[in-house]
Design an enzyme around this catalytic site. Structure first.
Site, short mmCIF file in Angstrom:
data_model
loop_
_atom_site.label_atom_id
_atom_site.label_comp_id
_atom_site.label_asym_id
_atom_site.label_seq_id
_atom_site.Cartn_x
_atom_site.Cartn_y
_atom_site.Cartn_z
N ASP A 319 41.45 47.15 47.69
CA ASP A 319 42.42 47.75 46.95
C ASP A 319 41.97 49.38 46.59
O ASP A 319 40.84 49.50 46.67
CB ASP A 319 42.97 47.13 45.76
CG ASP A 319 44.57 47.51 45.34
OD1 ASP A 319 45.16 48.63 45.80
OD2 ASP A 319 45.25 46.84 44.55
N GLU A 512 52.87 49.06 38.56
CA GLU A 512 51.57 48.63 37.98
C GLU A 512 51.25 48.68 36.47
O GLU A 512 52.02 48.37 35.74
CB GLU A 512 50.45 49.40 38.66
CG GLU A 512 50.76 49.07 40.46
CD GLU A 512 49.67 49.75 41.06
OE1 GLU A 512 48.29 49.68 40.82
OE2 GLU A 512 49.96 50.48 42.16
#
Ligand code: BGC
Length: 622
Positions: A319, A512
């Site tokens: 990621d 997020e």
């Protein structure tokens, strides 16, 4: 170039070319000539990484220019371009925007989710993109998490069923395999237990080097140096993400899952087992930690369990920036990640440093040539399966279908099926000839708020003029002659009593960690708005736009009917369809809805002697 023999191709590659294939760079940080010169394996657009002007044509030119760069490299190995299309190809202005996954979870409808994925894939290939960083298979256990909206449910089975329908919809075009030019490679994410992180652990970055074994150092270490932090903050400010490197404070995104291996295997691993059985060829590693070891450094979970025990032979992508946080020394950080089993690194900015560091790690023997060959073999194999060597670039002839009425009809259906009727004292469905109707709430007239985060920009585009239908305009379309619809965002309507009031409350958009929230009650201004409307309307219908259950026990009795509409996306008409009875309510809660904060996280609710406000599965008519 026709599909080569992977072993022969590998034998022709220099170490630098192999590392190039393992490198993924965000598009702001390199040019097509860099791709050509270094044989870069992948380029991505992070959320908001859009060309200007932002439309399907400029997208396909941009993607095409990087692909051509790759074909000009010494070996001409084709490039994979990736984006986050987590509720439609929503980076692109004018895309069909679907409800966020939590809403699709409420529909529980696999066939619908497969069609949503197919439309998403058609819009992706129309812009030249054949890799989508979706579906997320997170199983969130704490709704304070800012990524709850990306998950289908808190229930493993529902997550597995729907995410696999999504994966199949992306990867299968016309019943063919991944080599079809309109098939899109899925990315199952984030491996593993990203939904299990504990509140207050986001700042805990202690990584023990043990599982990656690069230096046998068992001591806890700070995970990023001040110097690197400054460099990253500089990149980030250019990119506009504001990641606050290592300064997340007491939240839970990217935190630590302190759960047993039994729980990890029972609750969080099953979607990955199903994904492998359903043809997943790419999995993204989670930025979180399990028992204080970052997943990106977790050789046991990445290599022993996923690639060994479960037999995953696709490739693992890291990621965003995750490698940075494995060690304050950058080369050691890279070493840990690659040795743990990461195959491609989403660098995303400092790619020259990454390539140099990995080369040094190989030359000094800290990373073996076998590990490099294994990683590159996995990447090339998937590229071959996608037909990329044979020139199967995305079929951009479908541009006309981008954001088309046909695609929007699927989104409208998805919206209708995602609605959950929480309470109803007989007032819904509304009559189309409804007399005087007051509509209030900023989100009732703002497609951006309806869409939430991950829409054009990382944190969404509230107040923008996104193509689509707001709830207000949909109500106006449906209302029959003899119905007067008045709108005021703050609910100020003068003295006349309305026959019907419709008030929309909405979470502001986030993505997020920016959506991690300790307090899930409604802000005072929204409570006052509801009270003001109550005083002016015979019948009051509440609509909640949110990426998770909100704490509304104190307001419930003010409504005659209450609807959870999640983050419905661009097609507000789907809400009006159900409110006015053209389509029945069928959605059910994919998450239990807590009464108050003492019932958060899920473990606290399970332990609570009181029932939730509404249990998972609740939904009148559903
Ligand atoms: C997110 C991923 C996403 C990636 C690329 C990260 O910040 O955690 O889910 O795929 O960015 O945009």
């Amino acid at each position: 170039m026709t599909t080569p023999d992977i072993e022969q191709l590998l034998a022709q590659m220099t170490l630098a070319e192999k590392i190039g294939q393992m490198t993924q760079v965000e598009k702001y940080s390199l040019s097509p000539d860099d791709v050509a010169a270094h044989g870069i394996g992948s380029v991505l657009s992070g959320a908001g990484g859009n060309p200007s002007p932002n439309n399907p044509e400029t997208w396909s030119e941009m993607v095409g220019s990087f692909e051509e760069g790759a074909l000009r490299s010494r070996l001409g190995i084709p490039l994979l371009y990736g984006v986050d299309a987590v509720h439609g190809h929503t980076n692109v202005y004018g895309a069909t925007v679907f409800p966020h996954n939590i809403g699709l979870g409420a529909s529980g409808d696999e066939d619908l989710v497969r069609r949503v994925a197919r439309v998403t894939a058609e819009e992706l290939v129309a812009t030249g993109v054949r890799w989508d960083f979706a579906p997320p298979v997170s199983v969130p256990q704490d709704i304070r998490w800012g990524r709850t909206l990306e998950a289908y449910s808190e229930d493993t089975d529902l997550v597995t069923r729907l995410s696999m329908a999504f994966l199949r919809g992306l990867q299968e075009a016309d019943g063919a395999d991944l080599s079809h030019p309109r098939a899109v490679l899925g990315c199952v994410k984030h491996y593993v237990a990203d939904g299990a992180t504990m509140w207050g652990t986001a700042g805990e970055h202690s990584v023990v080097g043990e599982t990656s074994g690069c230096d046998g150092n068992l001591a806890e270490a700070p995970v990023i140096s001040e110097e690197r932090r400054r460099v990253l903050e500089e990149f980030d400010s250019q990119f506009g993400h504001r990641y606050e490197h290592g300064r997340w404070g007491q939240r839970l995104d990217q935190g630590v899952a302190y759960i047993s291996e039994d729980e990890l295997r029972r609750v969080h691993l099953p979607p990955y087992e199903a994904a492998i059985a359903n043809g997943a060829r790419n999995i993204m590693v989670s930025l979180s930690s399990w028992q204080n070891i970052k997943l990106h450094a977790h050789r046991y979970l990445l290599t022993d369990v996923l690639k060994g025990e479960l037999g995953f032979d696709g490739f693992l992508v890291s990621d965003w920036l995750a490698i940075e946080y494995l060690d304050p020394d950058y080369t050691t950080a890279v070493t840990k990640g690659i040795n743990a089993g990461v195959d491609m690194v989403m660098v995303p900015h400092d790619w020259q440093l990454f390539m140099k560091s990995l080369a040094e790690a190989v030359e000094s023997g800290r990373v073996s040539m076998e590990r490099i060959d294994d990683a590159v073999r996995r990447i090339l194999r998937v590229k071959a399966e996608m037909g990329l060597f044979g020139g199967a670039r995305a079929d951009t002839t479908t541009t006309a279908a981008f954001g088309s009425a046909e695609h929007r009809a699927v989104a409208r259906e998805a919206v209708a099926k995602s609605l959950v009727l929480l309470e109803n004292n007989g007032v819904l469905p509304l009559r189309k000839r409804a007399g005087l109707v007051y509509v209030a709430g900023e989100a009732a007239d703002d497609v951006g708020l309806q869409c939430g985060g991950w829409t054009v920009e990382w944190r969404g585009l509230p107040g923008g003029d996104l193509p689509g239908t707001s709830l207000l305009s949909a109500i106006r379309d449906v209302a029959a002659n003899g119905t007067e619809v008045l709108y005021d965002q703050n609910g100020y309507f003068g003295d006349d009593m309305a026959d019907v009031g419709i008030v929309v409350v909405a979470e502001p958009p986030y993505a997020e960690m920016t959506g991690d929230r300790a307090d899930l009650t409604l802000p005072p201004a929204e409570v006052e708005l509801i009270e003001r409307m109550r005083a002016r309307c015979q019948t009051l219908v509440g609509i909640v736009y949110s990426g998770r259950p909100l704490l509304i026990s104190d307001q419930v009795q003010l409504f005659d009917a209450l609807v959870a509409a999640w983050l419905p996306g661009s097609e507000g008409a789907g809400i009006a369809d159900v409110l006015f009875g053209d389509v029945p309510f069928t959605g059910t809660l994919p998450f239990a809805w807590p009464r108050d904060e003492s019932q958060i996280p899920l473990a606290a609710l399970t332990a609570s002697s009181e029932s939730p406000m509404w249990p998972r599965g609740h939904g009148i008519g559903g």
